[in-house]
Design a protein around this motif. Structure first.
Motif, PDB file in Angstrom:
ATOM      1  N   ASP A   1      -0.693   9.138  -5.117  1.00 15.14           N
ATOM      2  CA  ASP A   1      -2.038   8.285  -5.060  1.00 15.14           C
ATOM      3  C   ASP A   1      -2.039   7.371  -4.023  1.00 15.14           C
ATOM      4  O   ASP A   1      -1.176   7.200  -3.244  1.00 15.14           O
ATOM      5  N   GLU A   2      -3.347   6.796  -4.047  1.00 17.23           N
ATOM      6  CA  GLU A   2      -3.650   5.883  -2.983  1.00 17.23           C
ATOM      7  C   GLU A   2      -2.661   4.577  -2.975  1.00 17.23           C
ATOM      8  O   GLU A   2      -2.377   4.260  -1.727  1.00 17.23           O
ATOM      9  N   LYS A   3      -2.434   4.115  -4.292  1.00 19.97           N
ATOM     10  CA  LYS A   3      -1.640   3.050  -4.257  1.00 19.97           C
ATOM     11  C   LYS A   3      -0.409   3.226  -3.793  1.00 19.97           C
ATOM     12  O   LYS A   3       0.213   2.124  -3.041  1.00 19.97           O
ATOM     13  N   ARG A   4       0.364   4.292  -4.157  1.00 22.67           N
ATOM     14  CA  ARG A   4       1.771   4.581  -3.727  1.00 22.67           C
ATOM     15  C   ARG A   4       1.750   4.699  -2.218  1.00 22.67           C
ATOM     16  O   ARG A   4       2.732   4.672  -1.565  1.00 22.67           O
ATOM     17  N   LEU A   5       0.763   5.584  -1.651  1.00 17.16           N
ATOM     18  CA  LEU A   5       0.664   5.943  -0.119  1.00 17.16           C
ATOM     19  C   LEU A   5       0.416   4.544   0.634  1.00 17.16           C
ATOM     20  O   LEU A   5       1.337   4.312   1.431  1.00 17.16           O
ATOM     21  N   TYR A   6      -0.348   3.657   0.043  1.00 18.23           N
ATOM     22  CA  TYR A   6      -0.259   2.259   0.613  1.00 18.23           C
ATOM     23  C   TYR A   6       1.046   1.471   0.770  1.00 18.23           C
ATOM     24  O   TYR A   6       1.255   0.974   1.599  1.00 18.23           O
ATOM     25  N   TYR A   7       1.523   1.661  -0.446  1.00 11.38           N
ATOM     26  CA  TYR A   7       2.887   0.950  -0.581  1.00 11.38           C
ATOM     27  C   TYR A   7       3.903   1.737   0.316  1.00 11.38           C
ATOM     28  O   TYR A   7       4.753   0.899   1.143  1.00 11.38           O
ATOM     29  N   LYS A   8       3.953   2.810   0.460  1.00 12.16           N
ATOM     30  CA  LYS A   8       4.820   3.570   1.580  1.00 12.16           C
ATOM     31  C   LYS A   8       4.644   3.199   2.834  1.00 12.16           C
ATOM     32  O   LYS A   8       5.515   3.124   3.620  1.00 12.16           O
ATOM     33  N   LYS A   9       3.208   3.046   3.194  1.00  9.07           N
ATOM     34  CA  LYS A   9       2.849   2.559   4.558  1.00  9.07           C
ATOM     35  C   LYS A   9       3.467   1.239   5.068  1.00  9.07           C
ATOM     36  O   LYS A   9       3.977   0.839   5.962  1.00  9.07           O
ATOM     37  N   LYS A  10       3.259   0.279   4.030  1.00 11.69           N
ATOM     38  CA  LYS A  10       3.552  -0.975   3.943  1.00 11.69           C
ATOM     39  C   LYS A  10       5.272  -1.319   4.237  1.00 11.69           C
ATOM     40  O   LYS A  10       5.620  -1.981   4.771  1.00 11.69           O
ATOM     41  N   GLN A  11       5.941  -0.380   3.232  1.00 12.94           N
ATOM     42  CA  GLN A  11       7.387  -0.569   3.402  1.00 12.94           C
ATOM     43  C   GLN A  11       7.908  -0.067   4.550  1.00 12.94           C
ATOM     44  O   GLN A  11       8.949  -0.601   5.246  1.00 12.94           O
ATOM     45  N   GLU A  12       7.450   1.199   5.121  1.00 16.45           N
ATOM     46  CA  GLU A  12       7.831   1.736   6.431  1.00 16.45           C
ATOM     47  C   GLU A  12       7.317   0.884   7.556  1.00 16.45           C
ATOM     48  O   GLU A  12       8.357   0.701   8.434  1.00 16.45           O
TER      49      GLU A  12
END
Length: 202
Positions: free
Chosen positions: A163-174
């Motif tokens: 989902d968009e929230k998890r995708l946003y988190y993944k981008k921030k973490q990377e």
């Protein structure tokens, strides 16, 4: 210059670096450092309670003895390597290193062999508690890639965000994990400069 003179010069260089920068940079964080790390990582990356990024790098060993090459070689590298585990913050402060594991090992085995969490286990680690969403967390955490174990102090990236929230988190973490990648790049470039001006004596 002879190989002996080159080696002595390199040792003098290391001693000089340790004398100039050891007390400030070549050490573990103390209690007064932890809030500064938290503040910087939250301000720059948006991660409250983040102590740094943890990763491993394979260091090529060009002059590895033939008898040792098998255990120091892994299929995804051309030749034998030694593994460097490190933690770095956004300002290239490397405050944990564990070096010398043979290249055939993976990051999980290196972590289990290192002494990173010994102070926490022994109860002598500095106070690193922090609050997030009005909840107190006892220890800070390290950002890691997706292969590490699910330990309380390790925050893995999401392999398949749905989902968009998890995708946003993944981008921030990377994005935040670029700190350790940048640090490894600096180490590699520094080593290239040293080895180009100093003949190998291994």
């Amino acid at each position: 210059m002879s190989a002996r003179s080159c080696r002595d010069c390199l040792e003098n260089f290391y001693e000089g670096v340790n004398f100039l920068y050891g007390r400030q940079y070549l050490r573990m964080p103390i209690a007064t450092d932890v809030p500064l790390l938290y503040e910087a990582h939250q301000r720059i990356h948006g991660f409250p309670g983040m102590l740094g990024s943890l990763d491993c790098m394979h260091w090529e060993w060009a002059t590895c003895p033939t008898a040792w090459k098998g255990q120091r070689h892994r299929g995804d590298h051309e030749g034998p390597t030694l593994i460097l585990q490190a933690i770095a913050s956004q300002d290239l402060w490397i405050w944990h290193t564990y070096y010398g594991m043979v290249g055939a090992n993976n990051d999980i085995f290196v972590l289990q062999s290192s002494r990173l969490f010994d102070d926490v286990i022994d109860g002598v680690a500095p106070n690193t508690s922090f609050y997030t969403n009005d909840v107190e967390c006892k220890y800070g955490y390290y950002l890691v890639n997706g292969i590490y174990l699910e330990w309380a102090m390790l925050v893995n990236t999401l392999s398949c965000p749905d989902d968009e929230k998890r995708l946003y988190y993944k981008k921030k973490q990377e994005s935040a994990r670029k700190d350790i990648e940048q640090t490894f790049d600096v180490l590699k470039k520094s080593w290239c400069i040293i080895t180009q001006s100093t003949p190998s004596t291994d």
